[in-house]
Design a protein around this motif. Structure first.
Motif, PDB file in Angstrom:
ATOM      1  N   GLU A 110       0.765  -1.316   0.019  1.00  0.00           N
ATOM      2  CA  GLU A 110       0.193  -0.031   0.028  1.00  0.00           C
ATOM      3  C   GLU A 110       0.742   1.093   0.064  1.00  0.00           C
ATOM      4  O   GLU A 110       0.547   2.418  -0.633  1.00  0.00           O
ATOM      5  CB  GLU A 110      -0.772   0.197   1.077  1.00  0.00           C
ATOM      6  CG  GLU A 110      -2.105  -1.074   1.153  1.00  0.00           C
ATOM      7  CD  GLU A 110      -3.143  -1.021   0.250  1.00  0.00           C
ATOM      8  OE1 GLU A 110      -3.336   0.256  -0.212  1.00  0.00           O
ATOM      9  OE2 GLU A 110      -3.427  -1.998  -0.415  1.00  0.00           O
ATOM     10  N   GLU A 111       1.920   1.248   0.756  1.00  0.00           N
ATOM     11  CA  GLU A 111       2.756   2.411   1.037  1.00  0.00           C
ATOM     12  C   GLU A 111       3.548   2.573  -0.364  1.00  0.00           C
ATOM     13  O   GLU A 111       3.674   3.440  -0.860  1.00  0.00           O
ATOM     14  CB  GLU A 111       3.680   2.049   2.180  1.00  0.00           C
ATOM     15  CG  GLU A 111       4.909   3.083   2.329  1.00  0.00           C
ATOM     16  CD  GLU A 111       5.896   2.751   3.142  1.00  0.00           C
ATOM     17  OE1 GLU A 111       7.317   3.026   3.064  1.00  0.00           O
ATOM     18  OE2 GLU A 111       5.690   1.704   3.945  1.00  0.00           O
ATOM     19  N   VAL A 112       4.080   1.689  -0.750  1.00  0.00           N
ATOM     20  CA  VAL A 112       4.879   1.507  -2.134  1.00  0.00           C
ATOM     21  C   VAL A 112       4.152   2.208  -3.286  1.00  0.00           C
ATOM     22  O   VAL A 112       4.486   3.008  -3.976  1.00  0.00           O
ATOM     23  CB  VAL A 112       5.390   0.303  -2.431  1.00  0.00           C
ATOM     24  CG1 VAL A 112       5.952   0.156  -4.014  1.00  0.00           C
ATOM     25  CG2 VAL A 112       6.579  -0.170  -1.540  1.00  0.00           C
ATOM     26  N   ILE A 113       2.782   1.536  -3.505  1.00  0.00           N
ATOM     27  CA  ILE A 113       2.007   2.099  -4.739  1.00  0.00           C
ATOM     28  C   ILE A 113       1.508   3.446  -4.629  1.00  0.00           C
ATOM     29  O   ILE A 113       1.563   4.071  -5.426  1.00  0.00           O
ATOM     30  CB  ILE A 113       0.759   0.976  -5.077  1.00  0.00           C
ATOM     31  CG1 ILE A 113      -0.378   1.123  -3.941  1.00  0.00           C
ATOM     32  CG2 ILE A 113       1.475  -0.178  -5.263  1.00  0.00           C
ATOM     33  CD1 ILE A 113      -1.594   0.675  -4.271  1.00  0.00           C
ATOM     34  N   LYS A 114       1.351   3.811  -3.415  1.00  0.00           N
ATOM     35  CA  LYS A 114       0.737   5.206  -3.138  1.00  0.00           C
ATOM     36  C   LYS A 114       2.015   6.136  -3.444  1.00  0.00           C
ATOM     37  O   LYS A 114       2.066   7.245  -4.274  1.00  0.00           O
ATOM     38  CB  LYS A 114       0.596   5.737  -1.670  1.00  0.00           C
ATOM     39  CG  LYS A 114       0.127   7.215  -1.538  1.00  0.00           C
ATOM     40  CD  LYS A 114       0.051   7.381   0.047  1.00  0.00           C
ATOM     41  CE  LYS A 114      -1.436   7.042   0.364  1.00  0.00           C
ATOM     42  NZ  LYS A 114      -1.877   7.563   1.847  1.00  0.00           N
ATOM     43  N   PHE A 118       2.608   8.759  -6.835  1.00  0.00           N
ATOM     44  CA  PHE A 118       3.089  10.265  -6.950  1.00  0.00           C
ATOM     45  C   PHE A 118       4.205  10.451  -7.966  1.00  0.00           C
ATOM     46  O   PHE A 118       4.121  11.638  -8.559  1.00  0.00           O
ATOM     47  CB  PHE A 118       3.345  10.732  -5.488  1.00  0.00           C
ATOM     48  CG  PHE A 118       2.247  10.733  -4.396  1.00  0.00           C
ATOM     49  CD1 PHE A 118       1.132  11.524  -4.818  1.00  0.00           C
ATOM     50  CD2 PHE A 118       2.514  10.084  -3.252  1.00  0.00           C
ATOM     51  CE1 PHE A 118       0.063  11.551  -4.056  1.00  0.00           C
ATOM     52  CE2 PHE A 118       1.233  10.284  -2.216  1.00  0.00           C
ATOM     53  CZ  PHE A 118       0.467  10.992  -2.816  1.00  0.00           C
ATOM     54  N   ILE A 119       5.240   9.607  -7.832  1.00  0.00           N
ATOM     55  CA  ILE A 119       6.215   9.714  -8.924  1.00  0.00           C
ATOM     56  C   ILE A 119       5.820   9.612 -10.292  1.00  0.00           C
ATOM     57  O   ILE A 119       6.388  10.429 -11.179  1.00  0.00           O
ATOM     58  CB  ILE A 119       7.276   8.662  -8.429  1.00  0.00           C
ATOM     59  CG1 ILE A 119       7.822   8.990  -7.066  1.00  0.00           C
ATOM     60  CG2 ILE A 119       8.180   8.834  -9.553  1.00  0.00           C
ATOM     61  CD1 ILE A 119       8.889   7.901  -6.216  1.00  0.00           C
ATOM     62  N   ASN A 120       4.913   8.609 -10.680  1.00  0.00           N
ATOM     63  CA  ASN A 120       4.492   8.247 -12.065  1.00  0.00           C
ATOM     64  C   ASN A 120       2.971   8.015 -12.247  1.00  0.00           C
ATOM     65  O   ASN A 120       2.747   7.027 -11.927  1.00  0.00           O
ATOM     66  CB  ASN A 120       5.450   7.037 -12.577  1.00  0.00           C
ATOM     67  CG  ASN A 120       5.239   6.716 -13.888  1.00  0.00           C
ATOM     68  OD1 ASN A 120       4.290   7.453 -14.543  1.00  0.00           O
ATOM     69  ND2 ASN A 120       6.042   5.763 -14.452  1.00  0.00           N
ATOM     70  N   SER A 121       2.381   8.914 -12.477  1.00  0.00           N
ATOM     71  CA  SER A 121       0.970   9.101 -12.762  1.00  0.00           C
ATOM     72  C   SER A 121       0.549   8.264 -13.884  1.00  0.00           C
ATOM     73  O   SER A 121      -0.546   7.914 -14.107  1.00  0.00           O
ATOM     74  CB  SER A 121       0.424  10.395 -12.835  1.00  0.00           C
ATOM     75  OG  SER A 121       0.948  11.245 -13.945  1.00  0.00           O
ATOM     76  N   ASP A 122       1.470   7.813 -14.865  1.00  0.00           N
ATOM     77  CA  ASP A 122       1.307   7.000 -15.944  1.00  0.00           C
ATOM     78  C   ASP A 122       1.041   5.505 -15.668  1.00  0.00           C
ATOM     79  O   ASP A 122       0.607   4.598 -16.491  1.00  0.00           O
ATOM     80  CB  ASP A 122       2.167   7.191 -17.066  1.00  0.00           C
ATOM     81  CG  ASP A 122       1.914   8.619 -17.723  1.00  0.00           C
ATOM     82  OD1 ASP A 122       0.941   9.300 -17.467  1.00  0.00           O
ATOM     83  OD2 ASP A 122       3.057   9.072 -18.060  1.00  0.00           O
ATOM     84  N   ILE A 123       1.505   4.896 -14.366  1.00  0.00           N
ATOM     85  CA  ILE A 123       1.339   3.603 -14.062  1.00  0.00           C
ATOM     86  C   ILE A 123       0.032   3.133 -14.088  1.00  0.00           C
ATOM     87  O   ILE A 123      -0.984   3.748 -13.398  1.00  0.00           O
ATOM     88  CB  ILE A 123       2.110   3.341 -12.814  1.00  0.00           C
ATOM     89  CG1 ILE A 123       3.568   3.618 -12.684  1.00  0.00           C
ATOM     90  CG2 ILE A 123       2.029   2.024 -12.316  1.00  0.00           C
ATOM     91  CD1 ILE A 123       4.214   3.663 -11.473  1.00  0.00           C
ATOM     92  N   THR A 130      -9.354   0.520  -4.478  1.00  0.00           N
ATOM     93  CA  THR A 130      -9.220   1.808  -4.427  1.00  0.00           C
ATOM     94  C   THR A 130      -9.993   2.205  -3.168  1.00  0.00           C
ATOM     95  O   THR A 130     -11.077   1.609  -2.943  1.00  0.00           O
ATOM     96  CB  THR A 130      -9.722   2.595  -5.722  1.00  0.00           C
ATOM     97  OG1 THR A 130     -11.153   2.314  -6.008  1.00  0.00           O
ATOM     98  CG2 THR A 130      -8.741   2.542  -6.888  1.00  0.00           C
ATOM     99  N   ARG A 131      -9.640   3.153  -2.453  1.00  0.00           N
ATOM    100  CA  ARG A 131     -10.174   3.653  -1.112  1.00  0.00           C
ATOM    101  C   ARG A 131     -10.730   5.180  -1.417  1.00  0.00           C
ATOM    102  O   ARG A 131     -10.200   6.209  -1.931  1.00  0.00           O
ATOM    103  CB  ARG A 131      -9.242   3.744  -0.106  1.00  0.00           C
ATOM    104  CG  ARG A 131      -8.810   2.184   0.271  1.00  0.00           C
ATOM    105  CD  ARG A 131      -8.059   2.253   1.320  1.00  0.00           C
ATOM    106  NE  ARG A 131      -7.788   0.750   1.766  1.00  0.00           N
ATOM    107  CZ  ARG A 131      -6.789   0.455   2.520  1.00  0.00           C
ATOM    108  NH1 ARG A 131      -6.133   1.277   3.345  1.00  0.00           N
ATOM    109  NH2 ARG A 131      -6.197  -0.644   2.665  1.00  0.00           N
TER     110      ARG A 131
END
Length: 131
Positions: A110-114, A118-123, A130-131
């Protein structure tokens, strides 16, 4: 462009090659102490050092590497898809049996995907609630 001097031979016996950092998908710990594997789409190379050292070095030189578990640090700019069921990052949109993947720690997912978002919005995130 920054490049890393790597070896195609795990023993480091062959002549070194330069790999541009923007070609690196992820780096991981090797089997030997202070051995790092450098993964590109085409090949896996070897170099000396620690994962933490290389992550810090690459990030201080303007790249976006993120430690996703104790053995892997991935280049977030290269990630195309994250599979939330198997907790893997992929570096191409058409995933096949031979696609390179980088595992992400379950307990940090959860922490990593968040942070990745933020870094790459194209992922593209698949199988992620989703919450």
């Amino acid at each position: 462009m920054l490049s890393l001097t790597v070896s195609a031979d795990p023993g480091g016996i062959d002549q070194g090659e330069n790999v541009q950092v923007d070609k690196v998908l992820f780096i991981s710990k090797g089997r030997k102490r202070d051995q790092i594997l450098v993964h590109t789409i085409e090949k896996t190379y070897y170099m000396i050092g620690t994962l933490r050292h290389w992550e810090n070095f690459l990030n201080s030189n303007g790249f976006r590497f993120l430690n996703v578990d104790r053995s892997n640090t991935l280049n977030v700019e290269k990630v195309k898809i994250v599979n939330g069921i198997f907790k893997d990052a992929y570096f191409e949109c058409d995933i096949t049996k031979t696609s390179k993947r980088c595992p992400i720690a379950y307990h940090r997912f959860e922490e990593v995907i968040k942070e990745m978002g933020f870094i790459n919005s194209d992922i593209i995130f698949t199988g992620v609630a989703t919450r």
